[in-house]
Enzyme design. Structure first.
Site, PDB file in Angstrom:
ATOM      1  CB  THR A 150      -1.216   0.175   1.485  1.00 43.58           C
ATOM      2  OG1 THR A 150      -0.163   0.247   2.311  1.00 43.58           O
ATOM      3  CG2 THR A 150      -1.677  -1.330   1.335  1.00 43.58           C
ATOM      4  CG  HIS A 151       0.449   4.377   1.165  1.00 43.81           C
ATOM      5  ND1 HIS A 151      -0.477   5.515   1.242  1.00 43.81           N
ATOM      6  CD2 HIS A 151      -0.264   3.614   2.292  1.00 43.81           C
ATOM      7  CE1 HIS A 151      -1.600   5.479   2.046  1.00 43.81           C
ATOM      8  NE2 HIS A 151      -1.490   4.205   2.573  1.00 43.81           N
ATOM      9  CB  SER A 272      19.328   2.092 -24.947  1.00 36.60           C
ATOM     10  OG  SER A 272      20.373   2.999 -25.410  1.00 36.60           O
ATOM     11  CE  LYS A 278      17.827   1.309 -19.465  1.00 35.16           C
ATOM     12  NZ  LYS A 278      17.490   2.591 -20.246  1.00 35.16           N
ATOM     13  CG  ASN A 280      14.867   0.366 -22.123  1.00 32.63           C
ATOM     14  OD1 ASN A 280      15.171   0.418 -21.150  1.00 32.63           O
ATOM     15  ND2 ASN A 280      15.308   1.085 -23.318  1.00 32.63           N
ATOM     16  CD  GLU A 285       8.828   2.491 -21.132  1.00 40.12           C
ATOM     17  OE1 GLU A 285       9.680   2.720 -20.258  1.00 40.12           O
ATOM     18  OE2 GLU A 285       9.184   2.428 -22.310  1.00 40.12           O
ATOM     19  CD  GLN A 317     -18.984  13.263 -41.943  1.00 37.34           C
ATOM     20  OE1 GLN A 317     -19.842  13.145 -42.544  1.00 37.34           O
ATOM     21  NE2 GLN A 317     -18.071  14.238 -42.079  1.00 37.34           N
TER      22      GLN A 317
END
Ligand code: ARG
Length: 494
Positions: A150-151, A272, A278, A280, A285, A317
């Site tokens: 939580t948080h 990358s 990397k 990613n 995303e 339209q």
């Protein structure tokens, strides 16, 4: 002379025609528009409004119409293109009857609903595929311990299956909304004509049946000019994208080195151009960002329809492309996320490590003190005090001794406690805590297994629902063709 502007209006400059044309987006509904014309002409002939020979000539021409040949922008839209196409094939003598007792207003509303129902089925099936991908991962991880958050702070221990099932259940509700939405989409506006129906004795129910609709949008003003079914779909799509964005966000977060809970398969990652190390999480995303585009579609459509006077206005339209955009995003996102989830692997050790310090079991320690006679708030205070001290001393909560607890209770509350190290060790064990939470819907493996069996069944039922809808539509397509044949067989058309 222009087919539509006729004797009424002078021709338009190209730029103006381009500005107001819907051709670019009419590709989506071209096939539906042809079917609507087939059904309408069949009905006109069956009702004796149109002679069968003329009807047969029109039907024959319609049957050869391909979307690609209906895209001349100077004719405004697909509806006028189709009329010209039929005129070229069957002669103006015949084609001139085709548009009797209908308007582009009821026709476009019908075509949007017909295309939309196909897209709702597609989206529903894609949602079920992702649900199954999540459920399969759950099956592998009913015993895999991890911290719940939580948080974004470690909160309490649970299992990966329990956590993923939460994403699944949200998606199950999104599927339900798609199902419910379908019932309001699949209604026929045909027969409304421009807004006020027609004085010709058309049979609206027959056209609805020939087009596979489940009923009518009864009031003809409503039929020609309401688009709340579009707003509803966009709202449903927005909610589903919201579910997907939360899943995508956790994929991004969990695949960081800091978390290290999830390893993406290479197909769902990119590297990358400068940093060779990397990996990613680009698919997740993009999914996260595409959700925003769908919310934008909803907001655009809401604004366009806001305060719009009844009945038809060409503003309508401009609403339609947002519908197609949102559904394309929804279905493609569901599909790629299904592949991403199935091909990901979870790092069971990293998740266990994240629980190793025992702090996520603090609530169960407090519960133990309650079982020893303390009110919960007092127990919360004692454990909070101990947690603070152990953090300051850089000690894991799992190293706590019973004596420390007893002394803390004495110091803070003046209350004696009888407690053994064994009891403390037990409640600080995450596996014990998870297994103890046998409450309905809780993380205990037995309860999660029960929910999984239930969810697999629900996925099966939902799939059956959408497949049956698809079958019904295929059958109505066949019925339409058969009814066309009946009209054609009555007359000899050269
Ligand atoms: N192209 C329009 C649409 O997509 C349908 C035509 C309605 N035009 C009109 N002048 N009433 O909504």
């Amino acid at each position: 002379m222009s087919l539509l502007r006729g004797e009424r209006l002078a021709p338009q400059p190209r730029e103006v025609a381009h500005y107001t044309s819907s051709i670019q987006h009419d590709v989506e509904i071209a096939r539906e528009v042809v079917k609507i014309n087939l059904a309408h002409v069949v009905m006109l002939a069956e009702q004796g409004i149109l002679d069968r020979r003329t009807a047969a000539l029109i039907l024959k021409a319609l049957s050869t119409a391909e979307p690609a040949s209906l895209m001349d922008e100077s004719l405004e839209d697909v509806h006028m293109n189709l009329e010209r196409y039929v005129a070229e094939k069957a002669g103006e003598e015949a084609s001139g009857w085709m548009h009797l007792a209908k308007s582009r207003n009821d026709q476009v509303a019908a075509a949007i609903r017909m295309k939309l129902r196909l897209k709702l089925i597609e989206a529903g099936l894609a949602a079920i595929a992702l649900r199954r991908a999540l459920l399969e991962q759950c099956k592998l991880h009913v015993e895999t311990l991890m911290p719940g958050y939580t948080h974004l702070q470690r909160a309490q221990p649970l299992t990966l299956a329990h956590h993923l099932l939460a994403h699944h259940d949200a998606l199950m509700r999104d599927t339900q909304r798609l199902k419910e939405c379908y019932t309001r989409v699949n209604l026929s506006p045909m027969g409304a004509a421009a807004l006020a129906a027609t004085s010709f004795p058309v049979n609206r129910r027959r056209v609805a049946e020939l087009l596979g609709f489940d009923g009518l949008v009864e009031n003809t003003v409503d039929a020609a000019s309401s688009r709340d079914f579009v707003l509803e779909t966009l709202a449903v799509a927005s909610l589903a994208m919201n579910t997907l964005s939360r899943l995508a966000e956790e994929v991004v977060l969990w695949s960081t080195s800091e978390f290290g809970f999830l390893e993406l398969s290479d197909e769902y990652a990119s590297t990358s151009s400068i940093m060779p190390q990397k990996k990613n999480p680009v698919v997740a995303e993009v999914a996260r960002a595409r959700a925003s585009r769908v919310y934008g579609d909803l907001l655009s459509a809401l604004s366009m329809l806001n305060s719009l006077p009844f009945s038809y206005n060409l503003d309508l339209q401009e609403v339609t492309p947002h519908l197609w955009n949102a559904l394309d995003i929804l279905t493609s996102t569901l599909r790629v996320m299904a592949g991403l989830i199935s091909s990901s692997s979870f790092n069971v050790e990293r998740m266990a490590e994240a629980l190793g310090d025992g702090f996520a079991n603090a609530t169960e320690l407090a519960n133990l003190l309650v079982r020893k006679g303390l009110p919960f708030r007092a127990a919360h205070r004692v454990v909070g005090f101990l947690a603070r001290r152990m953090v300051e001393q850089h000690r894991p909560l799992s190293s706590l001794k019973a004596l420390e607890v007893v002394e803390a209770a004495k110091e803070l509350l003046g209350q004696p406690l009888s407690l053994t190290d064994e009891e403390v060790r037990r409640v600080l064990n995450p596996r014990w805590a998870v297994e103890a939470c046998t409450v309905e819907g809780g993380p205990s493996p037995s309860e999660v297994r029960r929910m999984l069996a239930d969810r697999f069944k629900a996925a099966e039922e939902d799939e059956g629902f959408f497949l049956q809808l698809r079958r019904r539509l295929e059958e109505s397509d066949e019925d339409l063709l058969a009814s066309v044949k009946v009209i054609e067989s009555n007359v000899e058309v050269a």
